[in-house]
Scaffold this active site. Structure first.
Site, PDB file in Angstrom:
ATOM      1  N   SER A 186       0.842  -1.191   0.000  1.00 35.55           N
ATOM      2  CA  SER A 186       0.000   0.000   0.000  1.00 35.55           C
ATOM      3  C   SER A 186       0.883   1.249   0.000  1.00 35.55           C
ATOM      4  O   SER A 186       1.615   1.479  -0.967  1.00 35.55           O
ATOM      5  CB  SER A 186      -0.965  -0.048   1.192  1.00 35.55           C
ATOM      6  OG  SER A 186      -2.011   0.872   1.027  1.00 35.55           O
ATOM      7  N   ASP A 300      -9.869  -4.341  -4.213  1.00 37.28           N
ATOM      8  CA  ASP A 300      -9.108  -3.172  -3.782  1.00 37.28           C
ATOM      9  C   ASP A 300      -9.322  -1.998  -4.743  1.00 37.28           C
ATOM     10  O   ASP A 300      -9.137  -2.146  -5.954  1.00 37.28           O
ATOM     11  CB  ASP A 300      -7.624  -3.558  -3.750  1.00 37.28           C
ATOM     12  CG  ASP A 300      -6.740  -2.568  -3.031  1.00 37.28           C
ATOM     13  OD1 ASP A 300      -7.143  -1.409  -2.868  1.00 37.28           O
ATOM     14  OD2 ASP A 300      -5.619  -2.965  -2.638  1.00 37.28           O
ATOM     15  N   HIS A 331      -8.274  -5.289   0.012  1.00 40.49           N
ATOM     16  CA  HIS A 331      -7.043  -4.663   0.483  1.00 40.49           C
ATOM     17  C   HIS A 331      -6.671  -5.208   1.864  1.00 40.49           C
ATOM     18  O   HIS A 331      -7.450  -5.169   2.797  1.00 40.49           O
ATOM     19  CB  HIS A 331      -7.277  -3.150   0.558  1.00 40.49           C
ATOM     20  CG  HIS A 331      -6.048  -2.333   0.767  1.00 40.49           C
ATOM     21  ND1 HIS A 331      -5.197  -2.011  -0.254  1.00 40.49           N
ATOM     22  CD2 HIS A 331      -5.541  -1.728   1.874  1.00 40.49           C
ATOM     23  CE1 HIS A 331      -4.219  -1.245   0.202  1.00 40.49           C
ATOM     24  NE2 HIS A 331      -4.400  -1.069   1.502  1.00 40.49           N
TER      25      HIS A 331
END
Length: 362
Positions: A186, A300, A331
């Site tokens: 991320s 995601d 995610h």
């Protein structure tokens, strides 16, 4: 260089249909909201949100692939290292207790958390795994967080830590000629993508040999209108295009992220050190970057940022890539539902992907 037809709208949207396993996990173990027993209950500040995230993840640590330290196999040491403004940040160094006869590669990891949350615990499972199973010396970096330390603190700290690791590899017990990899998820994947370009341009010595990009933020929710028409047909996971049902990264509009970007991070969509996709328009483009391993999740809202970037690296820049896609999962599902078999599979894929990076030769 492998070239393939662009993914169709139907194909991309099919990745975002929630897997029945994920549906069941959400029903049985939903992401919990703050409760009256939480000390930050009723507090709507960023610091309270940060603490709630840490608390809910900590409640699941015992279920992780490696739930805690493994001192008989991996040693862990915290150090303070200097950064450019004269202060110090913490890094945690992981070493195999039984050092491989051939030596240890060097891996530097950066945690997730939207550049404003997270800590060393977020990458400790990976670092223990890489040290135990790949014989690597790992450096886990605790860069400073926004909003207390806004842009460019996180990327400056991360670059300074990478240079420190390169300069001190031998004393750490690592041999970067066996592999010198950076990685993260991320925001940490974003940092990794940015640093790969900086390291190339600044001629980091020894050079990087691989980058691990886990659910990376590459466009950082740049509005679709600002994305080249060349890529826009594949930029469907942006929440302004397709409503997100991701149970962890709950972003409803690009404007939501714009507030975080401008208010908390003090960053800009026009800066490649925030949006690494923008390096493509600069002189060096994305060429001459080290091989990249991607993990991307179907639910995601960052999904298509990773998928587009993987294609660009492979087809336009001639960079070796490997991609694992988790259709129907969200995610950071593997840390929020670590008890799932799919979560164990994800972590095992991570190990295989980083091993693949170590096998690539310049």
């Amino acid at each position: 260089m492998l070239t393939m037809a662009p993914r169709t709208e139907e194909e991309l949207l099919s990745y975002g249909v929630m897997d029945p396993v994920m549906v069941d996990a959400l029903a049985r173990n939903p992401v919990r909201d703050p409760q009256p027993s939480d000390p930050y209950y009723g507090d709507n500040t960023h610091s309270a949100f940060r603490e709630h995230r840490a608390t809910t993840l900590r409640e699941k640590h015992h279920l992780r692939y490696i739930p805690g330290p493994i001192p008989d196999q991996v040693s862990e040491e915290d150090r303070k290292i200097p950064v450019r403004d004269g202060t110090e940040i913490t890094v945690r160094i992981y070493r195999p207790v039984k050092k491989p006869a051939e030596g240890s590669p060097l891996i530097v990891m950066y945690h997730e958390g939207a550049w404003s949350m997270g800590d060393l615990t977020d990458e400790e499972t990976n670092c223990r795994l890489f040290s135990r199973d790949l014989g690597a010396v790992c450096v886990n970096v605790e860069y400073r967080l926004a909003p207390e330390f806004p842009y460019p603190a996180w990327i400056d700290d991360s670059w300074d830590a990478l240079k420190w690791a390169a300069q001190n590899a031998a004393s750490l017990g690592a041999d970067p000629s066996l592999g010198f990899i950076i990685g993260g998820g991320s925001a940490g994947g974003n940092i990794t993508a940015v640093l790969a370009h900086i390291a190339r341009d600044e001629k980091l010595n020894p050079p990087l040999t691989g980058q691990y990009l886990c659910v990376p933020a590459i466009m950082c929710f740049t509005p679709p209108t600002l994305i080249s028409p060349r890529y826009r047909p594949e930029y469907l996971s942006h929440p302004d295009v397709t409503t997100s049902i991701d149970p962890v990264l709950k972003i409803t509009t690009g404007a939501d992220f714009a507030v975080h970007l401008q208010t908390n991070m003090k960053g800009s969509w026009a800066d490649p050190r925030v949006v690494p996709f923008l390096y493509g328009a600069q002189e060096g483009g994305h060429r001459d970057l080290p091989p990249a391993y991607f993990q991307v999740c179907g639910l995601d809202p960052l999904r298509d940022e990773g998928l587009i970037y993987e294609r660009v690296l492979r087809e336009e820049a001639g960079v070796k890539t490997r991609l694992d896609l988790y259709k129907g999962f969200g995610h950071y599902f593997w840390t929020n539902w670590p008890q799932l078999e799919k979560s164990r599979e994800f972590v095992e894929d991570t190990l295989k992907g980083v091993k693949w990076l170590l096998e690539q030769k310049p």
